[in-house]
Design a protein around this motif. Structure first.
Motif, short mmCIF file in Angstrom:
data_model
loop_
_atom_site.label_atom_id
_atom_site.label_comp_id
_atom_site.label_asym_id
_atom_site.label_seq_id
_atom_site.Cartn_x
_atom_site.Cartn_y
_atom_site.Cartn_z
N LYS A 378 -33.30 32.08 0.15
CA LYS A 378 -32.62 30.84 -0.21
C LYS A 378 -33.47 29.65 0.22
O LYS A 378 -33.96 29.60 1.35
N ILE A 379 -33.62 28.72 -0.69
CA ILE A 379 -34.35 27.49 -0.39
C ILE A 379 -33.59 26.72 0.69
O ILE A 379 -32.37 26.61 0.62
N PRO A 380 -34.29 26.21 1.69
CA PRO A 380 -33.61 25.43 2.73
C PRO A 380 -33.08 24.10 2.20
O PRO A 380 -33.41 23.69 1.08
N LEU A 381 -32.26 23.42 2.99
CA LEU A 381 -31.72 22.09 2.71
C LEU A 381 -30.70 22.08 1.58
O LEU A 381 -30.50 21.06 0.91
N GLY A 382 -30.05 23.21 1.37
CA GLY A 382 -28.98 23.26 0.38
C GLY A 382 -29.44 22.93 -1.03
O GLY A 382 -30.49 23.42 -1.47
N PRO A 383 -28.71 22.06 -1.75
CA PRO A 383 -29.08 21.75 -3.14
C PRO A 383 -30.13 20.65 -3.28
O PRO A 383 -30.52 20.32 -4.40
N ILE A 384 -30.60 20.10 -2.16
CA ILE A 384 -31.48 18.93 -2.21
C ILE A 384 -32.76 19.20 -3.00
O ILE A 384 -33.14 18.43 -3.90
#
Length: 430
Positions: A378-384
């Motif tokens: 999963k890409i960090p920083l949520g949907p940012i």
């Protein structure tokens, strides 16, 4: 089990695969265009593209970790948005292969024109385009395969001259060519020029998506793939920035007037022998990519035919075990585009087509998260990061010319016709 693991790509294999996929004709032939558009702010253009490419690459890494097979934008779009959008993205993947191949043909002839100007003469250029297209199309049909040794030689042939160019050229740069940097950016630069330069140079950053689609062939892809993507993009970004700095430092304003920037910059140090050396290295690099794309381009439409989404004639094998109709049609369209536009136009068209594919994939990250599909990475920083990637991609699309957009609209219409007349029924049956 150990034997299967040993056949898969480890971190460094993934890393070099990424380098080989990204570094090509773009960095050899486009620094002059960026400098001509925005001058010293071309350094900022490199940084903007680096951020966008990294964010998009991370989106591919997450979507690839959701599926247990080799991924592609077609797979992601079909799952995220349904059959119609998925099919359109599949058609665009074929179109991207075609435009990229045509761009590399013109890129090869542009580089060749540095030593043989006849290659860029309007009349003879068209003859060369037809000859190269027919030659590679026939090779493709005959089923000629190129070994890993050839690919490795091509990788070394394009990296080594560029590394030497940076390591030697950095001692010859003229600091005066970098001033006044701040006034140039604040007062002498239009947003339109910045957007156009960013759009064209982004071509040099494309290719990272090829990493994510091969996740199935990698060791521990959830760990190695994201890490490799990050380091590949960091390496390419720093490397491109250094190449741009050296080009500016050696040529100054002359950079905006040459069609072969790195060869011209090398000539500023070593004269005609340096120019010839870099030109040959450029030709080998672009030639290798051109050959590879001639084999890759027809495969996208073959894959759709294999899934019964387009007529089976696209995947019908001939006496040499190759799909003759797919190769013939792909080659014909490629040659037509290469006859129509020059390298800059085709590179821009490639970027626009890829951006549509990239926006689709970045958006699918948000869709899959909403559906709570399990992603091993999963890409960090949520949907940012996906949201920023989408915004920057849409901004780049807005910088494209009406001519380029017309080609994209035509491609969309052709895809819609194919979907309504054939693919829709096949997808509903499945």
């Amino acid at each position: 089990m150990d034997d299967l693991k040993s056949n898969k790509l480890g971190f460094w294999s993934i890393f070099f695969l990424g380098i080989n996929s990204i570094i090509g004709s773009g960095i050899f032939l486009l620094p002059n265009k960026a400098y001509a558009d925005v001058g010293l702010a071309s350094l900022i253009v490199i940084l903007i593209n680096a951020v966008l490419a990294l964010f998009l690459a991370l989106c591919f890494a997450e979507t690839a970790s959701i599926f247990d097979k080799n991924g592609s934008s077609f797979v992601y779009a079909k799952e995220a948005y349904g059959n119609f959008v998925g099919f359109e993205i599949g058609i665009f993947a074929w179109f991207i292969g075609i435009v990229s191949w045509s761009a590399e043909i013109q890129g090869f002839l542009t580089a060749l024109g540095g030593i043989y100007p006849i290659a860029i003469d309007p009349y003879y250029n068209k003859l060369f385009v037809i000859a190269i297209g027919i030659f590679l199309g026939v090779l493709n049909y005959l089923g000629v395969k190129f070994s890993k040794i050839l690919n490795n030689l091509i990788t070394v042939s394009k990296l080594l001259p560029l590394i030497l160019f940076v390591l030697v050229g950095i001692f010859f740069i003229k600091g005066s060519d970098f001033f006044p940097l701040i006034p140039k950016i604040e007062f002498g630069l239009s947003t339109g020029n910045l957007g156009v330069a960013t759009l064209v140079i982004f071509y040099a950053f494309t290719g990272f998506d090829l990493l994510a689609v091969a996740a199935e062939d990698m060791q521990n892809p959830t760990k190695n793939l994201p890490k490799a993507i990050i380091w590949v993009m960091i390496f390419c970004s720093i490397f491109y920035l250094m190449v741009m700095v050296v080009c500016i430092g050696l040529l100054g304003p002359k950079l905006g007037t040459t069609s072969v920037p790195i060869a011209s910059a090398t000539a500023a140090i070593f004269g005609s022998s340096g120019f010839l050396f870099i030109t040959i290295a450029t030709l080998v690099s672009i030639g290798g990519i051109t050959i590879a794309l001639s084999f890759i381009a027809p495969r996208s439409i073959q894959a759709l035919a294999d899934s019964k989404y387009v007529p089976e004639v696209f995947n019908k094998k001939g006496r040499f075990g190759t799909a003759g109709f797919a190769i013939l049609l792909t080659t014909a369209i490629t040659v037509s585009l290469a006859l129509y536009g020059n390298f800059i136009f085709l590179a821009s068209l490639t970027v626009i087509a890829r951006l549509i594919e990239f926006i689709s994939t970045a958006g699918s990250v948000l869709v899959f998260r909403k559906r709570k599909l399990k992603a091993q990475y999963k890409i960090p920083l949520g949907p940012i990061i996906p949201v920023i990637a989408i915004i920057l991609s849409i901004w780049l699309l807005s910088q494209s010319s009406h001519e380029n957009l017309l080609f994209i609209i035509i491609g969309f219409i052709i895809g819609a016709i194919l979907y309504v007349t054939y693919a829709k029924k096949q997808m509903e049956r499945q």
